[in-house]
Write a protein that holds these residues in place. Structure first.
Motif, PDB file in Angstrom:
ATOM      1  N   ASN A  90      -1.018   2.867  -6.053  1.00 43.84           N
ATOM      2  CA  ASN A  90      -0.807   3.245  -7.454  1.00 43.84           C
ATOM      3  C   ASN A  90      -0.455   4.719  -7.532  1.00 43.84           C
ATOM      4  O   ASN A  90      -0.721   5.495  -6.606  1.00 43.84           O
ATOM      5  CB  ASN A  90      -2.003   2.878  -8.344  1.00 43.84           C
ATOM      6  N   TRP A  91       0.148   5.122  -8.657  1.00 42.36           N
ATOM      7  CA  TRP A  91       0.661   6.482  -8.780  1.00 42.36           C
ATOM      8  C   TRP A  91      -0.426   7.522  -9.028  1.00 42.36           C
ATOM      9  O   TRP A  91      -0.238   8.712  -8.739  1.00 42.36           O
ATOM     10  CB  TRP A  91       1.699   6.570  -9.901  1.00 42.36           C
ATOM     11  N   LEU A  92      -1.589   7.107  -9.536  1.00 43.47           N
ATOM     12  CA  LEU A  92      -2.637   8.081  -9.812  1.00 43.47           C
ATOM     13  C   LEU A  92      -3.327   8.530  -8.537  1.00 43.47           C
ATOM     14  O   LEU A  92      -3.535   9.721  -8.316  1.00 43.47           O
ATOM     15  CB  LEU A  92      -3.658   7.488 -10.780  1.00 43.47           C
ATOM     16  N   ASP A  93      -3.654   7.573  -7.680  1.00 44.76           N
ATOM     17  CA  ASP A  93      -4.319   7.902  -6.415  1.00 44.76           C
ATOM     18  C   ASP A  93      -3.331   8.328  -5.342  1.00 44.76           C
ATOM     19  O   ASP A  93      -3.735   8.773  -4.273  1.00 44.76           O
ATOM     20  CB  ASP A  93      -5.128   6.701  -5.937  1.00 44.76           C
ATOM     21  N   ARG A  94      -2.030   8.122  -5.630  1.00 46.14           N
ATOM     22  CA  ARG A  94      -0.975   8.515  -4.691  1.00 46.14           C
ATOM     23  C   ARG A  94      -1.138   7.800  -3.348  1.00 46.14           C
ATOM     24  O   ARG A  94      -0.887   8.362  -2.278  1.00 46.14           O
ATOM     25  CB  ARG A  94      -0.963  10.038  -4.496  1.00 46.14           C
ATOM     26  N   GLY A  95      -1.600   6.578  -3.423  1.00 45.36           N
ATOM     27  CA  GLY A  95      -1.806   5.770  -2.234  1.00 45.36           C
ATOM     28  C   GLY A  95      -2.555   4.510  -2.615  1.00 45.36           C
ATOM     29  O   GLY A  95      -2.705   4.190  -3.792  1.00 45.36           O
TER      30      GLY A  95
ATOM     31  N   PHE B  32      -7.038  -0.830 -11.096  1.00 46.31           N
ATOM     32  CA  PHE B  32      -6.242   0.185 -11.795  1.00 46.31           C
ATOM     33  C   PHE B  32      -5.104  -0.456 -12.569  1.00 46.31           C
ATOM     34  O   PHE B  32      -4.841  -0.109 -13.731  1.00 46.31           O
ATOM     35  CB  PHE B  32      -5.683   1.195 -10.790  1.00 46.31           C
ATOM     36  N   TRP B  33      -4.410  -1.411 -11.933  1.00 49.12           N
ATOM     37  CA  TRP B  33      -3.235  -2.014 -12.568  1.00 49.12           C
ATOM     38  C   TRP B  33      -3.607  -3.002 -13.656  1.00 49.12           C
ATOM     39  O   TRP B  33      -2.858  -3.171 -14.626  1.00 49.12           O
ATOM     40  CB  TRP B  33      -2.356  -2.680 -11.511  1.00 49.12           C
ATOM     41  N   PHE B  34      -4.754  -3.684 -13.545  1.00 54.15           N
ATOM     42  CA  PHE B  34      -5.213  -4.548 -14.634  1.00 54.15           C
ATOM     43  C   PHE B  34      -5.334  -3.704 -15.915  1.00 54.15           C
ATOM     44  O   PHE B  34      -4.848  -4.089 -16.980  1.00 54.15           O
ATOM     45  CB  PHE B  34      -6.578  -5.164 -14.309  1.00 54.15           C
ATOM     46  N   ARG B  35      -6.017  -2.584 -15.777  1.00 57.07           N
ATOM     47  CA  ARG B  35      -6.255  -1.702 -16.920  1.00 57.07           C
ATOM     48  C   ARG B  35      -4.960  -1.052 -17.395  1.00 57.07           C
ATOM     49  O   ARG B  35      -4.659  -1.040 -18.590  1.00 57.07           O
ATOM     50  CB  ARG B  35      -7.264  -0.632 -16.505  1.00 57.07           C
ATOM     51  N   ARG B  36      -4.181  -0.534 -16.479  1.00 52.71           N
ATOM     52  CA  ARG B  36      -2.979   0.226 -16.842  1.00 52.71           C
ATOM     53  C   ARG B  36      -1.943  -0.648 -17.519  1.00 52.71           C
ATOM     54  O   ARG B  36      -1.306  -0.238 -18.491  1.00 52.71           O
ATOM     55  CB  ARG B  36      -2.386   0.869 -15.571  1.00 52.71           C
ATOM     56  N   MET B  37      -1.742  -1.871 -17.026  1.00 51.19           N
ATOM     57  CA  MET B  37      -0.745  -2.739 -17.632  1.00 51.19           C
ATOM     58  C   MET B  37      -1.164  -3.191 -19.026  1.00 51.19           C
ATOM     59  O   MET B  37      -0.321  -3.337 -19.916  1.00 51.19           O
ATOM     60  CB  MET B  37      -0.465  -3.946 -16.736  1.00 51.19           C
ATOM     61  N   ALA B  38      -2.458  -3.391 -19.246  1.00 56.00           N
ATOM     62  CA  ALA B  38      -2.917  -3.751 -20.589  1.00 56.00           C
ATOM     63  C   ALA B  38      -2.626  -2.623 -21.567  1.00 56.00           C
ATOM     64  O   ALA B  38      -2.122  -2.859 -22.677  1.00 56.00           O
ATOM     65  CB  ALA B  38      -4.409  -4.079 -20.569  1.00 56.00           C
TER      66      ALA B  38
ATOM     67  N   THR C 276       0.827  -1.203   0.000  1.00 59.66           N
ATOM     68  CA  THR C 276       0.000   0.000   0.000  1.00 59.66           C
ATOM     69  C   THR C 276       0.863   1.256   0.000  1.00 59.66           C
ATOM     70  O   THR C 276       0.364   2.368   0.151  1.00 59.66           O
ATOM     71  CB  THR C 276      -0.943   0.016   1.220  1.00 59.66           C
ATOM     72  N   ASP C 277       2.162   1.076  -0.172  1.00 59.33           N
ATOM     73  CA  ASP C 277       3.112   2.181  -0.278  1.00 59.33           C
ATOM     74  C   ASP C 277       3.944   2.010  -1.539  1.00 59.33           C
ATOM     75  O   ASP C 277       4.034   0.908  -2.114  1.00 59.33           O
ATOM     76  CB  ASP C 277       4.055   2.222   0.941  1.00 59.33           C
ATOM     77  N   TYR C 278       4.567   3.092  -1.966  1.00 55.31           N
ATOM     78  CA  TYR C 278       5.458   3.041  -3.119  1.00 55.31           C
ATOM     79  C   TYR C 278       6.593   2.055  -2.863  1.00 55.31           C
ATOM     80  O   TYR C 278       7.103   1.964  -1.738  1.00 55.31           O
ATOM     81  CB  TYR C 278       6.035   4.439  -3.373  1.00 55.31           C
ATOM     82  N   VAL C 279       6.981   1.319  -3.892  1.00 54.96           N
ATOM     83  CA  VAL C 279       8.136   0.424  -3.795  1.00 54.96           C
ATOM     84  C   VAL C 279       9.134   0.794  -4.877  1.00 54.96           C
ATOM     85  O   VAL C 279       8.765   1.333  -5.931  1.00 54.96           O
ATOM     86  CB  VAL C 279       7.735  -1.066  -3.934  1.00 54.96           C
ATOM     87  N   GLU C 280      10.385   0.518  -4.645  1.00 60.37           N
ATOM     88  CA  GLU C 280      11.430   0.807  -5.619  1.00 60.37           C
ATOM     89  C   GLU C 280      11.391  -0.197  -6.772  1.00 60.37           C
ATOM     90  O   GLU C 280      11.038  -1.357  -6.593  1.00 60.37           O
ATOM     91  CB  GLU C 280      12.809   0.759  -4.947  1.00 60.37           C
ATOM     92  N   GLY C 281      11.757   0.283  -7.947  1.00 61.88           N
ATOM     93  CA  GLY C 281      11.812  -0.583  -9.109  1.00 61.88           C
ATOM     94  C   GLY C 281      13.127  -1.341  -9.185  1.00 61.88           C
ATOM     95  O   GLY C 281      13.977  -1.241  -8.294  1.00 61.88           O
ATOM     96  N   VAL C 282      13.282  -2.105 -10.253  1.00 61.76           N
ATOM     97  CA  VAL C 282      14.493  -2.895 -10.444  1.00 61.76           C
ATOM     98  C   VAL C 282      15.119  -2.534 -11.788  1.00 61.76           C
ATOM     99  O   VAL C 282      14.424  -2.132 -12.726  1.00 61.76           O
ATOM    100  CB  VAL C 282      14.195  -4.404 -10.412  1.00 61.76           C
ATOM    101  N   ALA C 283      16.432  -2.664 -11.861  1.00 63.58           N
ATOM    102  CA  ALA C 283      17.148  -2.387 -13.103  1.00 63.58           C
ATOM    103  C   ALA C 283      17.286  -3.666 -13.916  1.00 63.58           C
ATOM    104  O   ALA C 283      17.428  -4.753 -13.356  1.00 63.58           O
ATOM    105  CB  ALA C 283      18.529  -1.813 -12.788  1.00 63.58           C
ATOM    106  N   PRO C 284      17.268  -3.561 -15.239  1.00 57.52           N
ATOM    107  CA  PRO C 284      17.435  -4.760 -16.073  1.00 57.52           C
ATOM    108  C   PRO C 284      18.874  -5.250 -16.051  1.00 57.52           C
ATOM    109  O   PRO C 284      19.797  -4.481 -15.753  1.00 57.52           O
ATOM    110  CB  PRO C 284      17.056  -4.257 -17.471  1.00 57.52           C
ATOM    111  N   PRO C 285      19.088  -6.501 -16.356  1.00 51.56           N
ATOM    112  CA  PRO C 285      20.452  -7.024 -16.417  1.00 51.56           C
ATOM    113  C   PRO C 285      21.161  -6.527 -17.674  1.00 51.56           C
ATOM    114  O   PRO C 285      20.544  -5.962 -18.583  1.00 51.56           O
ATOM    115  CB  PRO C 285      20.238  -8.542 -16.474  1.00 51.56           C
ATOM    116  N   GLU C 286      22.450  -6.735 -17.744  1.00 47.04           N
ATOM    117  CA  GLU C 286      23.229  -6.380 -18.925  1.00 47.04           C
ATOM    118  C   GLU C 286      23.167  -7.513 -19.952  1.00 47.04           C
ATOM    119  O   GLU C 286      23.018  -8.682 -19.604  1.00 47.04           O
ATOM    120  CB  GLU C 286      24.684  -6.120 -18.535  1.00 47.04           C
TER     121      GLU C 286
END
Length: 244
Positions: free
Chosen positions: A101-106, A112-118, A60-70
């Protein structure tokens, strides 16, 4: 659209994106000029991994992303694994579960993510195919493009409410040639009103619903042969102020 429909499109478009990247890994991406094909793949792969983490952990809070491998092959495998994991995670979560999620800022319903990822994946699939085929990408599926226009207009309305644009004013009518979709947009400095009526407007644009969506999100220009436009070029050009 139902959650299952979003996931079906995510599966198809996600796989097609990977196929386009494999076919032309060094191609520039004209619709995303800051990226080449591998940069595009890295971007959408990172989003898949990031959203998978949010959903899998029910954060329910922002999480850090991950970097792709080389390395190309490592990136391709990483992308494939991220898409598969995201689809598997979606199957374990209810659209009503609260996650960040980033739109609701919480926290808000995971639908939301089902729709956004599609939509995110479909648009970048188009970017990848457009790059790999030198402008002959498959269109975005009509039902998804229709929903994509609706989603993007919601984003525009919220963006204007939060960050008004002085002098923005006018009306645009969008008419889909392959579905019964119509959108009448009434733009103001701090808001957007949308109706689905056939009304007169300062400008009108007609094309397939996929091409209307692609115009709206700055993938094709209004003078593209796939579109017909009438009326004020100024209000059409002003749409570009709404990019975000």
């Amino acid at each position: 659209m139902e959650p299952a429909s979003y996931l079906a499109h995510l599966r198809v478009d996600g796989s097609a994106l990977a196929a386009a990247a494999r076919s032309a890994p060094e191609a520039p991406v004209p619709s995303c000029p800051d990226w080449d094909m591998i940069g595009l793949l890295s971007h959408i792969g990172a989003i898949h991994h990031w959203v998978d983490t949010i959903l899998r952990t029910r954060s329910t809070d922002y999480v850090e992303g991950v970097a792709p491998p080389e390395g190309l092959e490592a990136k391709m495998t990483w992308y494939d694994n991220g898409l598969a994991s995201l689809l598997a995670t979606f199957s374990t979560i209810s659209p009503d579960d609260a996650v960040w999620n980033w739109l609701d800022r919480g926290p808000a319903p995971a639908r939301f993510w089902f729709r956004r990822m599609a939509h995110e994946t479909a648009v970048h699939r188009w970017d990848a195919e457009n790059a790999a085929t030198l402008g002959h990408a498959n269109p975005i599926a009509a039902e998804l493009a229709t929903d994509g226009i609706d989603e993007y207009l919601e984003f525009v309305a919220m963006r204007l409410a939060r960050r008004p644009i002085d002098g923005l004013e006018g009306t645009i009518h969008l008419h889909a040639s392959d579905t019964d979709g119509e959108w009448s947009l009434d733009l103001g400095p701090d808001g957007l009103e949308v109706s689905h009526e056939h009304t007169k407007a300062d400008a009108a644009i007609r094309g397939t619903v996929s091409d209307l969506f692609l115009w709206m999100i700055n993938r094709i220009e209004v003078d593209d042969p796939s579109l017909q436009s009438l009326g004020s070029p100024l209000i059409i050009a002003s749409w570009r102020q709404l990019e975000f």
